[in-house]
Each structure stands twice: as C-alpha cells, then as structure tokens.
Design a protein around this motif. Structure first.
Motif, PDB file in Angstrom:
ATOM      1  N   THR A 413     -44.275   1.414  87.941  1.00 30.67           N
ATOM      2  CA  THR A 413     -43.970   2.788  87.533  1.00 30.67           C
ATOM      3  C   THR A 413     -42.781   3.264  88.346  1.00 30.67           C
ATOM      4  N   THR A 414     -41.765   3.805  87.686  1.00 28.37           N
ATOM      5  CA  THR A 414     -40.565   4.254  88.395  1.00 28.37           C
ATOM      6  C   THR A 414     -40.401   5.761  88.290  1.00 28.37           C
ATOM      7  N   ASP A 415     -39.642   6.299  89.232  1.00 28.37           N
ATOM      8  CA  ASP A 415     -39.362   7.739  89.305  1.00 28.37           C
ATOM      9  C   ASP A 415     -38.093   7.887  90.123  1.00 28.37           C
ATOM     10  N   ILE A 416     -37.056   8.459  89.540  1.00 29.10           N
ATOM     11  CA  ILE A 416     -35.763   8.561  90.204  1.00 29.10           C
ATOM     12  C   ILE A 416     -35.096   9.863  89.795  1.00 29.10           C
ATOM     13  N   THR A 417     -34.408  10.493  90.738  1.00 24.79           N
ATOM     14  CA  THR A 417     -33.615  11.683  90.429  1.00 24.79           C
ATOM     15  C   THR A 417     -32.200  11.484  90.941  1.00 24.79           C
ATOM     16  N   ARG A 418     -31.238  11.822  90.098  1.00 24.90           N
ATOM     17  CA  ARG A 418     -29.848  11.877  90.499  1.00 24.90           C
ATOM     18  C   ARG A 418     -29.244  13.193  90.014  1.00 24.90           C
ATOM     19  N   THR A 419     -28.377  13.746  90.837  1.00 24.14           N
ATOM     20  CA  THR A 419     -27.640  14.956  90.484  1.00 24.14           C
ATOM     21  C   THR A 419     -26.179  14.569  90.307  1.00 24.14           C
ATOM     22  N   ILE A 420     -25.595  14.962  89.176  1.00 22.68           N
ATOM     23  CA  ILE A 420     -24.261  14.513  88.792  1.00 22.68           C
ATOM     24  C   ILE A 420     -23.369  15.726  88.576  1.00 22.68           C
ATOM     25  N   ALA A 421     -22.142  15.650  89.075  1.00 24.44           N
ATOM     26  CA  ALA A 421     -21.162  16.711  88.861  1.00 24.44           C
ATOM     27  C   ALA A 421     -20.516  16.550  87.498  1.00 24.44           C
ATOM     28  N   VAL A 422     -20.337  17.665  86.808  1.00 28.92           N
ATOM     29  CA  VAL A 422     -19.594  17.682  85.547  1.00 28.92           C
ATOM     30  C   VAL A 422     -18.205  18.218  85.880  1.00 28.92           C
ATOM     31  N   GLY A 423     -17.262  17.321  86.032  1.00 26.42           N
ATOM     32  CA  GLY A 423     -15.945  17.725  86.502  1.00 26.42           C
ATOM     33  C   GLY A 423     -15.920  17.812  88.009  1.00 26.42           C
ATOM     34  N   ASP A 424     -15.096  18.695  88.527  1.00 24.80           N
ATOM     35  CA  ASP A 424     -14.915  18.830  89.974  1.00 24.80           C
ATOM     36  C   ASP A 424     -15.921  19.819  90.549  1.00 24.80           C
ATOM     37  N   ARG A 515     -30.495  26.913  93.577  1.00 25.76           N
ATOM     38  CA  ARG A 515     -29.923  28.259  93.601  1.00 25.76           C
ATOM     39  C   ARG A 515     -30.241  28.904  92.261  1.00 25.76           C
ATOM     40  N   ASP A 516     -31.209  29.811  92.290  1.00 20.67           N
ATOM     41  CA  ASP A 516     -31.732  30.431  91.080  1.00 20.67           C
ATOM     42  C   ASP A 516     -30.604  31.012  90.232  1.00 20.67           C
ATOM     43  N   GLY A 517     -30.590  30.627  88.948  1.00 24.48           N
ATOM     44  CA  GLY A 517     -29.597  31.147  88.018  1.00 24.48           C
ATOM     45  C   GLY A 517     -28.262  30.436  88.049  1.00 24.48           C
ATOM     46  N   GLU A 518     -28.100  29.450  88.947  1.00 23.58           N
ATOM     47  CA  GLU A 518     -26.806  28.770  89.059  1.00 23.58           C
ATOM     48  C   GLU A 518     -26.911  27.264  88.882  1.00 23.58           C
ATOM     49  N   TRP A 519     -27.637  26.582  89.779  1.00 27.26           N
ATOM     50  CA  TRP A 519     -27.744  25.129  89.718  1.00 27.26           C
ATOM     51  C   TRP A 519     -28.866  24.642  90.616  1.00 27.26           C
ATOM     52  N   GLY A 520     -29.211  23.368  90.434  1.00 26.35           N
ATOM     53  CA  GLY A 520     -30.216  22.739  91.278  1.00 26.35           C
ATOM     54  C   GLY A 520     -29.744  21.364  91.698  1.00 26.35           C
ATOM     55  N   ILE A 521     -30.208  20.930  92.868  1.00 28.69           N
ATOM     56  CA  ILE A 521     -29.872  19.610  93.408  1.00 28.69           C
ATOM     57  C   ILE A 521     -31.167  18.951  93.853  1.00 28.69           C
ATOM     58  N   ARG A 522     -31.358  17.700  93.444  1.00 26.56           N
ATOM     59  CA  ARG A 522     -32.439  16.889  93.981  1.00 26.56           C
ATOM     60  C   ARG A 522     -31.973  15.429  93.940  1.00 26.56           C
ATOM     61  N   ILE A 523     -32.302  14.690  94.975  1.00 27.97           N
ATOM     62  CA  ILE A 523     -32.021  13.255  95.020  1.00 27.97           C
ATOM     63  C   ILE A 523     -33.349  12.574  95.338  1.00 27.97           C
ATOM     64  N   GLU A 524     -33.685  11.554  94.551  1.00 25.52           N
ATOM     65  CA  GLU A 524     -34.990  10.923  94.730  1.00 25.52           C
ATOM     66  C   GLU A 524     -34.884   9.415  94.628  1.00 25.52           C
ATOM     67  N   VAL A 553     -29.846   2.690  92.538  1.00 25.41           N
ATOM     68  CA  VAL A 553     -28.954   3.421  91.640  1.00 25.41           C
ATOM     69  C   VAL A 553     -27.989   4.232  92.499  1.00 25.41           C
ATOM     70  N   PRO A 554     -26.680   4.190  92.229  1.00 25.30           N
ATOM     71  CA  PRO A 554     -25.723   4.852  93.121  1.00 25.30           C
ATOM     72  C   PRO A 554     -25.815   6.372  93.099  1.00 25.30           C
ATOM     73  N   LEU A 555     -25.293   6.951  94.165  1.00 25.25           N
ATOM     74  CA  LEU A 555     -25.195   8.396  94.336  1.00 25.25           C
ATOM     75  C   LEU A 555     -23.837   8.866  93.812  1.00 25.25           C
ATOM     76  N   ASP A 556     -23.726  10.139  93.520  1.00 21.99           N
ATOM     77  CA  ASP A 556     -22.443  10.675  93.044  1.00 21.99           C
ATOM     78  C   ASP A 556     -21.542  10.953  94.249  1.00 21.99           C
ATOM     79  N   ARG A 557     -20.575  10.081  94.486  1.00 24.59           N
ATOM     80  CA  ARG A 557     -19.713  10.182  95.676  1.00 24.59           C
ATOM     81  C   ARG A 557     -18.875  11.448  95.675  1.00 24.59           C
ATOM     82  N   ARG A 558     -18.628  12.035  94.480  1.00 21.99           N
ATOM     83  CA  ARG A 558     -17.829  13.263  94.404  1.00 21.99           C
ATOM     84  C   ARG A 558     -18.524  14.441  95.075  1.00 21.99           C
ATOM     85  N   LEU A 559     -19.841  14.341  95.230  1.00 20.04           N
ATOM     86  CA  LEU A 559     -20.612  15.438  95.802  1.00 20.04           C
ATOM     87  C   LEU A 559     -20.881  15.260  97.295  1.00 20.04           C
ATOM     88  N   ILE A 560     -20.341  14.212  97.888  1.00 17.66           N
ATOM     89  CA  ILE A 560     -20.602  13.917  99.292  1.00 17.66           C
ATOM     90  C   ILE A 560     -19.421  14.350 100.151  1.00 17.66           C
TER      91      ILE A 560
END
Length: 603
Positions: A413-424, A515-524, A553-560
C-alpha cells in the motif's frame, strides 16, 4: 473502482433530513442523538450503507460526529476538516473544533437535567460511551442505547456490502494463517485469557491471510471473530456468500448476526479492546456475567510489525508506484509549464484522472488507497480536500498544487504527497516549502533510542516551522498496512502517538503548512523503522533505531531555498535524488529518464 467526482450530498439537503430525525426523536422520547462517522467495525472508511453522518449533514470527512438535539445541531471535527466542514454543511449546523470542544461537554451544556440522549450501541466504542457518561451523569442526563432512529428515516439507504473474500499469498504475508492463529492464541494464554473478540476487519484479514472488497479503497472483509486461546480456532461471523469459495482451516464460519448470541455462551476471561470494540460487545458480556479482560486488540501490534517478506514486497510496490509517479510528474511539469504560459488549461479533475491512468498502466493496481487529493491554490489549504465537479478548479499561474495519493497493490500500500509549483513560486511559498522539507528531512535522518514513541519524534518535523511561528493541525505521520488500510494503528508520528516504535513498522512522514484561502504545502514519504547502522569510532553502545525511506519520487527543486539549508540537509536531498535517478532508470521510459536528469540534479 476509481474515483468519482460526483457531489454525494449538498448543504441544503441537511435541514430537511435533520427535521425528519428530530420528528423521530420526539416519537422515541429522546432529547438528543449521536451520529458518528463510524460503522460497527470502527473503521476510518465506511460502506455507503454506513455513511450516516454524510447523509444527514453533507460532511464527507473521515472523522467527526454530529450531535442532534430537538433544536440544535453541532458537527465536531478536528483541524484537518474545519475548512471542509464549513463548506459542506448548512449554516444551521454549528462547526465545533476538536479537541478543544468536546461533544459530551456541549451536550451537558445544551440539555436540562433529566434529558435523554440516545446512541446506537454498535457505532460507539465502550471507551467513548464511558467518556460521555462521565460528563452527562454529573448533570443527571441519561445516555441510552437505542435502535438507530436515523436508519428509520433514511428510506433509500443502500444495501450492506457483499464483496467476495480472497486468500492473501503466504509468500507475501511472511507467515501462514495457522502460524498467526497460534501466535495470537499464545499471547492470550500467556495473559490467562480464554478468548479474544476481534472487531476490526483489518485485524481479522491479517490474522486469516484474506482480503476482501467490502469497503472502497480498503481491501477488507467486514466481519467479526472470536479466537480461542486453547485451540487457536477462530469463529468467523460473516455473510456466508463472501467466503463460500474459500476453505479456511481452523475457522468456523457462522452467520454474520450471530456474534452477540455467541458471546453469551463464552467462559471468560474474554479479551476485549474497549477502544475499538462496539459498546454492545462489552455490554452483552457484562449482561451475561462473562468475565472480561480489557486490553488492546491482540492482532494490532503483530500486524503493525511487518515481516521481512512484507517489507520486501512493500519495497517492490513502492518502486513500481514511484515509476508511475515519476511518469506522472514528467507529464505534469510539461502541462503546468503550458498553463503558466497561458497556452493550456488544466483542472484538478484532469490531474486526478491522469495520475490514476499512470498507476493503472502498471498492470498491478488493485485500487487507489484513498481518494486522490489534488488541491490547487486555495483548495490546497483544505487538508483532506476531495475534488468534485462542483469544486473543480483550473490551475492558475502562481498556484501551488498539492497532490496526495496512493495505490493498493497486492504487494503493498502506498501513500505519497508532492507539492508542485505552477510557474514561478513566490518568496513566501519557497520559504514555507523549505521549512516543511527541513521537517521531513529531520525525521528521515533521525537516529533515536529504542523505546521512544511517535510523540517523542513529532517535534522534529515541526521545529523549522515553529521557528517561523508556523505549524500544522494534523499528525506528522500515521501507520500504513500491507495491502490493507492506508491508515493503520497503533503506531503514529504525533503528539498523541504513545506506541513504542519497533523495527518493521511502516509510517508516513508528512509535515505541512497551510495558508487558508491561498495555498497548502505538504510533502510525504513512507518510511520503515529499522535498526540504526552502527556508528564508526566510539559508540556508547545504546540500541538505536532509524528510518528507511520507501518512497522514490523527486521533490520540486523550484520550491527549495538552498541557501536556507544546512550542509547535511543539502546532502540528504542530493543523495535522495541520486538514488531516485538510479532506481528509476530501468523502470521508466526514455523521456522520463531525461526529465529526471533535471529533476534530480544536485542543488
């Protein structure tokens, strides 16, 4: 099998259904009734026939309780579901926040002395009813087991599940069902107990090496069981049609509704878990004078500590799943680049559908392990967001997209979370993502003494956020089964995680920030507890544990923000990415290998 995007209920349906329930309460002489998100097995996921809370209120979260009085209704949810609860239920239903607000305390305040509160004795544990009784008895309010009045007004309630059971291979389980029965019987004999009552379907499926199709996303057979200490035989209370095709050695299959009658005939002590067994189980044993010994479900800990075969199978499942995710992320990065340039439109449903397609292409997917979370922009701040056709949102330049998903494979059983930037991404997004990543790294790198529990490690994941005055309202990690529940106890990385961590346990490692109403971040990532490698040089000799990362699975390097990282943190990320590239090279197409070269490049 796969995810539906229909809206199951709407807020406006709640008030007329509440009115029907209140009329029934008046007929039954009740001043209030408890409606939990639970079935008789206390599982996180319920069959459509048991989705009473959803039908009544519109709330679709996996945890919560409504308390309905003659003139008020309150929905109690924890931090994962506060935003979702407000969005899904009618205004007349008050949202109360657990653990600060407690339903029993709210009831004690709402009702007058002499009030009568009904509850379904199959849908609440003994421990839960004791807690309610303690609060209500002080106010002279009676808590009464009753036939469920909600079922009387839910006229189009779906039928109960009837999925067929199947054997789970011994080679993947690492132990036969006979060996497991002898092991559990030995635990009971050592404790001086004659029988144990098993009410959790995943415990029963683990014990008997079977799986089923009764609950969406969780391959279990809904049933109850008794195991006898002296003989290690099991009485399985189940719909006979589910198991007619199986020959279960050492198991007597009995009608599903025969549990209570069987309890009345037992000679104790009977081992019962008050935290998971329905209230009616203990109530029946007590009514017939059967001696009871309370304790944890005897299968829970043995199930949580995986065999070498289970760990090996899980590693294989994660490599397969990782290849599917890498293919998906390669596709997603190309599509989000087009979105950022204004050349394409991509919605959350598009994302969920495409991800499931990549997993199906493995040829090994049995089901997804939970409904995929794909929250863009403000929807990402809803911790357990589920997209519907009504809520489906098109991704926008500058969004963060939070994708939390998993697969059910025969071998894991797998479970993974990635957060990805759309643009910059902007500076705030990068700063928050980097802190969340630092928390994930801290847990991943942890070396800790044997004997610690999840609560002792939870702060490692939060410390970088705390330094910025930030935090998240969910646990850092939950246990995970092997082709069983994606949320498995008793182990957890959490402030309330009291179970000692042991080698072989699988957990998630998933810090976040929202951040309520704006965005969320989780890495799992998923991790397995293992013996820590020996240190070179002087060593105090204390036995230590560590975590093995299972997710590739790789992380989004643009967000680091690399400048905010320590040398050890940078080395961990670069080393993790090198391993991903090496493991995936032979498993993914050439275009994905090419994408991975950039996605896993050193910081």
């Amino acid at each position: 099998m796969f995810q539906s995007f229909d809206t199951p209920t709407r807020p406006e349906q709640g008030p007329p259904r509440l009115a029907l329930l209140r009329d029934r309460l008046a007929q039954d002489g009740l001043d209030a009734f408890l409606v939990p998100r639970a079935d008789a097995h206390q599982g996180e996921y319920v069959a459509p026939a048991d989705a009473r809370l959803e039908w009544l209120t519109g709330f679709t979260g996996s945890a919560g309780m409504a308390v309905v009085t003659r003139d008020a209704t309150a929905l109690f949810v924890d931090g994962r579901y506060r935003i979702q609860g407000r969005a899904q239920v009618a205004d007349e239903i008050a949202i109360r926040n657990l653990p600060g607000d407690r339903p029993e305390e709210w009831l004690a305040h709402e009702l007058q002395a002499g009030g009568r509160v009904g509850f379904d004795p199959w849908l609440h544990t003994a421990a839960e009813i004791r807690r309610f009784n303690k609060a209500l008895e002080a106010r002279d309010i009676a808590l009464l087991p009753v036939d469920n009045p909600l079922d009387a007004v839910w006229t189009d309630r779906p039928p109960p599940p009837s999925g067929k059971a199947e054997f789970y291979p011994d080679r993947l389980a690492g132990a036969t069902a006979a060996a497991k029965r002898q092991r559990i019987a030995g635990i009971l004999r050592d404790a001086g107990h004659a029988w144990a009552v098993l009410t959790l379907p995943d415990s029963i499926c683990w014990l008997l090496n079977i799986r089923g199709h009764d609950i969406p996303r969780i391959p279990v057979v809904q049933s109850f069981a008794l195991i006898e200490a002296d003989t290690a035989r099991v009485r399985l209370f189940v719909d006979p049609a589910k198991v007619a095709q199986l020959t279960l050695d050492g198991v007597d299959c009995l009608p599903a509704d025969g549990l209570l009658a069987a309890l009345a005939t037992l000679s104790g002590p009977v081992h019962v878990d008050p935290a998971t067994a329905p209230f009616v189980v203990l109530d029946t044993l007590n009514a017939y004078g059967v001696a009871v010994a309370e304790g944890d479900d005897p299968c829970i800990l043995p199930k949580a500590v995986k065999t070498n075969a289970e760990l090996a199978a899980t590693r294989t499942a994660h490599l397969r799943d990782g290849a599917a995710l890498c293919g998906f992320l390669c596709w997603l990065h190309a599509r989000t680049a087009e979105v950022a340039q204004g050349r394409a439109r991509l919605t959350e449903i598009d994302v969920v559908t495409k991800l499931e397609e990549f997993r199906r292409q493995t040829g090994a997917l049995r089901d997804i392990s939970f409904d995929t979370i794909a929250g863009s922009g403000p929807n990402g701040a809803i911790v357990h967001y589920r997209v519907t056709r009504d809520s489906d949102r098109a991704l926008q330049p500058g969004d963060l997209l939070l994708v939390d998903s998993g697969g059910q494979y025969l071998d894991g059983t797998t479970d993974i979370t990635r957060t990805i930037a759309v643009g910059d991404p902007d500076a705030d997004q990068i700063a928050a993502y980097t802190r969340v990543l630092q928390g994930l790294i801290a847990v991943s790198r942890a070396r800790f003494p044997k004997g610690l529990a999840g609560r002792d490690l939870d702060a490692l994941a939060r410390a970088p956020l705390w330094m910025a005055g930030q935090d998240y309202d969910h646990g850092t990690g939950h246990g995970v089964g092997v082709y069983l529940s994606v949320h498995e106890g008793p182990q957890r990385l959490s402030r309330i995680g009291e179970t000692t961590l042991r080698p072989g346990m699988i957990l998630s490692n998933e810090p976040g920030y929202y951040r309520d109403g704006e965005w969320g971040i989780r890495i799992e990532n998923l991790v397995a507890v293992q013996q820590a490698p020996d240190l070179s040089g002087a060593d105090a000799g204390r036995a230590m544990l560590a975590f093995e990362t299972l997710t590739w699975v790789p992380l989004d390097r643009r967000l680091i923000n690399a400048s905010a990282l320590s040398a050890d943190e940078t080395a961990w990320i670069d080393g993790y990415h090198v391993e991903i590239a090496e493991k995936m090279r032979a498993l993914v197409p050439a275009e994905v290998v090419e994408w991975l070269a950039g996605a896993t490049a050193p910081l």
